[in-house]
Scaffold this motif. Structure first.
Motif, PDB file in Angstrom:
ATOM      1  N   VAL A 131     -21.332  12.861 -76.098  1.00  0.00           N
ATOM      2  CA  VAL A 131     -22.332  12.417 -77.070  1.00  0.00           C
ATOM      3  C   VAL A 131     -23.661  12.186 -76.366  1.00  0.00           C
ATOM      4  N   ILE A 132     -24.685  12.823 -76.898  1.00  0.00           N
ATOM      5  CA  ILE A 132     -26.052  12.602 -76.419  1.00  0.00           C
ATOM      6  C   ILE A 132     -26.770  11.877 -77.543  1.00  0.00           C
ATOM      7  N   GLU A 133     -27.121  10.634 -77.270  1.00  0.00           N
ATOM      8  CA  GLU A 133     -27.675   9.788 -78.318  1.00  0.00           C
ATOM      9  C   GLU A 133     -29.135  10.102 -78.613  1.00  0.00           C
ATOM     10  N   LYS A 134     -29.498   9.855 -79.855  1.00  0.00           N
ATOM     11  CA  LYS A 134     -30.882  10.017 -80.308  1.00  0.00           C
ATOM     12  C   LYS A 134     -31.818   9.303 -79.330  1.00  0.00           C
ATOM     13  N   GLY A 135     -32.914   9.990 -78.949  1.00  0.00           N
ATOM     14  CA  GLY A 135     -33.903   9.402 -78.054  1.00  0.00           C
ATOM     15  C   GLY A 135     -33.551   9.482 -76.578  1.00  0.00           C
ATOM     16  N   SER A 136     -32.391  10.039 -76.252  1.00  0.00           N
ATOM     17  CA  SER A 136     -31.997  10.154 -74.844  1.00  0.00           C
ATOM     18  C   SER A 136     -32.947  11.094 -74.102  1.00  0.00           C
ATOM     19  N   THR A 137     -33.051  10.880 -72.815  1.00  0.00           N
ATOM     20  CA  THR A 137     -33.795  11.784 -71.949  1.00  0.00           C
ATOM     21  C   THR A 137     -32.780  12.645 -71.226  1.00  0.00           C
ATOM     22  N   ILE A 138     -33.008  13.959 -71.226  1.00  0.00           N
ATOM     23  CA  ILE A 138     -32.065  14.901 -70.635  1.00  0.00           C
ATOM     24  C   ILE A 138     -32.757  15.692 -69.534  1.00  0.00           C
ATOM     25  N   PHE A 139     -32.077  15.810 -68.422  1.00  0.00           N
ATOM     26  CA  PHE A 139     -32.532  16.645 -67.308  1.00  0.00           C
ATOM     27  C   PHE A 139     -31.518  17.762 -67.124  1.00  0.00           C
ATOM     28  N   PHE A 140     -31.996  18.975 -66.925  1.00  0.00           N
ATOM     29  CA  PHE A 140     -31.129  20.107 -66.647  1.00  0.00           C
ATOM     30  C   PHE A 140     -31.232  20.440 -65.166  1.00  0.00           C
ATOM     31  N   SER A 141     -30.115  20.577 -64.515  1.00  0.00           N
ATOM     32  CA  SER A 141     -30.084  20.931 -63.104  1.00  0.00           C
ATOM     33  C   SER A 141     -29.926  22.438 -62.961  1.00  0.00           C
ATOM     34  N   HIS A 142     -31.006  23.103 -62.581  1.00  0.00           N
ATOM     35  CA  HIS A 142     -30.940  24.550 -62.356  1.00  0.00           C
ATOM     36  C   HIS A 142     -29.922  24.867 -61.270  1.00  0.00           C
ATOM     37  N   TYR A 143     -29.905  24.045 -60.250  1.00  0.00           N
ATOM     38  CA  TYR A 143     -29.024  24.297 -59.116  1.00  0.00           C
ATOM     39  C   TYR A 143     -27.557  24.278 -59.543  1.00  0.00           C
ATOM     40  N   ASN A 144     -27.159  23.273 -60.312  1.00  0.00           N
ATOM     41  CA  ASN A 144     -25.755  23.193 -60.730  1.00  0.00           C
ATOM     42  C   ASN A 144     -25.396  24.247 -61.767  1.00  0.00           C
ATOM     43  N   ILE A 145     -26.290  24.505 -62.700  1.00  0.00           N
ATOM     44  CA  ILE A 145     -26.030  25.538 -63.707  1.00  0.00           C
ATOM     45  C   ILE A 145     -25.885  26.892 -63.030  1.00  0.00           C
ATOM     46  N   ALA A 146     -26.706  27.151 -62.012  1.00  0.00           N
ATOM     47  CA  ALA A 146     -26.697  28.439 -61.326  1.00  0.00           C
ATOM     48  C   ALA A 146     -25.424  28.670 -60.515  1.00  0.00           C
ATOM     49  N   GLN A 148     -22.475  28.334 -61.740  1.00  0.00           N
ATOM     50  CA  GLN A 148     -21.411  28.668 -62.693  1.00  0.00           C
ATOM     51  C   GLN A 148     -21.229  30.174 -62.832  1.00  0.00           C
ATOM     52  N   VAL A 149     -21.191  30.885 -61.710  1.00  0.00           N
ATOM     53  CA  VAL A 149     -20.998  32.333 -61.688  1.00  0.00           C
ATOM     54  C   VAL A 149     -19.973  32.668 -60.605  1.00  0.00           C
ATOM     55  N   ARG A 159     -26.052  41.124 -60.279  1.00  0.00           N
ATOM     56  CA  ARG A 159     -25.480  40.282 -61.341  1.00  0.00           C
ATOM     57  C   ARG A 159     -26.436  40.162 -62.535  1.00  0.00           C
ATOM     58  N   TRP A 160     -27.683  40.614 -62.382  1.00  0.00           N
ATOM     59  CA  TRP A 160     -28.669  40.555 -63.458  1.00  0.00           C
ATOM     60  C   TRP A 160     -28.796  41.861 -64.230  1.00  0.00           C
ATOM     61  N   SER A 161     -27.966  42.838 -63.899  1.00  0.00           N
ATOM     62  CA  SER A 161     -27.985  44.090 -64.661  1.00  0.00           C
ATOM     63  C   SER A 161     -27.501  43.814 -66.084  1.00  0.00           C
ATOM     64  N   ASP A 162     -27.867  44.681 -67.009  1.00  0.00           N
ATOM     65  CA  ASP A 162     -27.434  44.508 -68.403  1.00  0.00           C
ATOM     66  C   ASP A 162     -25.917  44.447 -68.505  1.00  0.00           C
ATOM     67  N   GLU A 163     -25.232  45.289 -67.734  1.00  0.00           N
ATOM     68  CA  GLU A 163     -23.769  45.328 -67.777  1.00  0.00           C
ATOM     69  C   GLU A 163     -23.160  44.005 -67.325  1.00  0.00           C
ATOM     70  N   GLU A 164     -23.671  43.463 -66.216  1.00  0.00           N
ATOM     71  CA  GLU A 164     -23.140  42.208 -65.696  1.00  0.00           C
ATOM     72  C   GLU A 164     -23.485  41.030 -66.607  1.00  0.00           C
ATOM     73  N   LYS A 165     -24.683  41.028 -67.158  1.00  0.00           N
ATOM     74  CA  LYS A 165     -25.056  39.953 -68.089  1.00  0.00           C
ATOM     75  C   LYS A 165     -24.183  39.996 -69.338  1.00  0.00           C
ATOM     76  N   ALA A 166     -23.846  41.200 -69.805  1.00  0.00           N
ATOM     77  CA  ALA A 166     -22.988  41.337 -70.981  1.00  0.00           C
ATOM     78  C   ALA A 166     -21.608  40.746 -70.707  1.00  0.00           C
ATOM     79  N   LYS A 167     -21.102  40.917 -69.499  1.00  0.00           N
ATOM     80  CA  LYS A 167     -19.815  40.328 -69.128  1.00  0.00           C
ATOM     81  C   LYS A 167     -19.856  38.801 -69.191  1.00  0.00           C
ATOM     82  N   ARG A 168     -21.030  38.239 -68.917  1.00  0.00           N
ATOM     83  CA  ARG A 168     -21.196  36.780 -68.935  1.00  0.00           C
ATOM     84  C   ARG A 168     -21.744  36.297 -70.269  1.00  0.00           C
ATOM     85  N   LYS A 169     -21.813  37.170 -71.236  1.00  0.00           N
ATOM     86  CA  LYS A 169     -22.361  36.859 -72.562  1.00  0.00           C
ATOM     87  C   LYS A 169     -23.827  36.457 -72.478  1.00  0.00           C
TER      88      LYS A 169
END
Length: 171
Positions: A131-146, A148-149, A159-169
């Motif tokens: 649950v992310i409450e109304k008015g919350s402040t959110i930070f996205f970590s590029h490092y952690n998201i990146a 997930q491959v 990994r950035w080719s159209d074919e590879e991106k399609a595999k990762r949706k």
């Protein structure tokens, strides 16, 4: 004294002397009536130098990643030679691999590791049971998201080719 502060101060003076001039700085200064001169100089300095720092960091990381991956460097060299044919950059150049290299560089060695702050959430949101409450402040970590491959610690521009991106949706 600090010469960069003097240079910013001179830039502000030139902009104030030419209020009819178009551009970001005159518009910013025209709207910044409720802040002190020191605050205006500080804000302009941060804006000017932040761009230089992120650009130089991106360039340094790209060169580092290319030096660690000679096969990527060779392929990129081939593409640039073919697309630019020894000339300068032109709008007709299709440097797909260069784009992949830059995307992969930002994935593996992001210039900014945390960003995309949101604090204007208008209602509670549930994401994967969290649950992310109304008015919350959110930070996205590029490092952690990146991370997930497959093979997250390897520099793989393909990994950035159209074919590879399609595999990762599309991610």
């Amino acid at each position: 004294g600090d010469s960069s502060g003097v240079e910013v101060e001179a830039l502000i003076e030139r902009s104030l002397a030419q209020p009819e001039q178009q551009g970001f700085l005159p518009a910013f200064l025209a709207e910044a009536r409720d802040i002190s001169r020191f605050q205006a100089v500080s804000m302009v300095a941060v804006l000017l130098f932040a761009a230089a720092d992120t650009t130089s960091a991106t360039l340094a990381n790209t060169l580092l990643n290319l030096s660690r991956n000679p096969q990527v460097q060779a392929r990129l060299r081939e593409e640039l030679r073919a697309e630019l044919a020894g000339g300068d950059w032109n709008e007709d150049a299709r440097c797909t691999y260069l784009n992949w290299v830059l995307y992969e560089n930002q994935r593996l060695t992001p210039t900014l590791t945390v960003s995309h702050v949101r604090s204007d959430i208008e209602e509670d949101v549930v994401i994967e049971g969290q649950v992310i409450e109304k008015g919350s402040t959110i930070f996205f970590s590029h490092y952690n998201i990146a991370k997930q491959v497959d093979r997250p610690d390897e520099f793989i521009p393909e990994r950035w080719s159209d074919e590879e991106k399609a595999k990762r949706k599309g991610t």
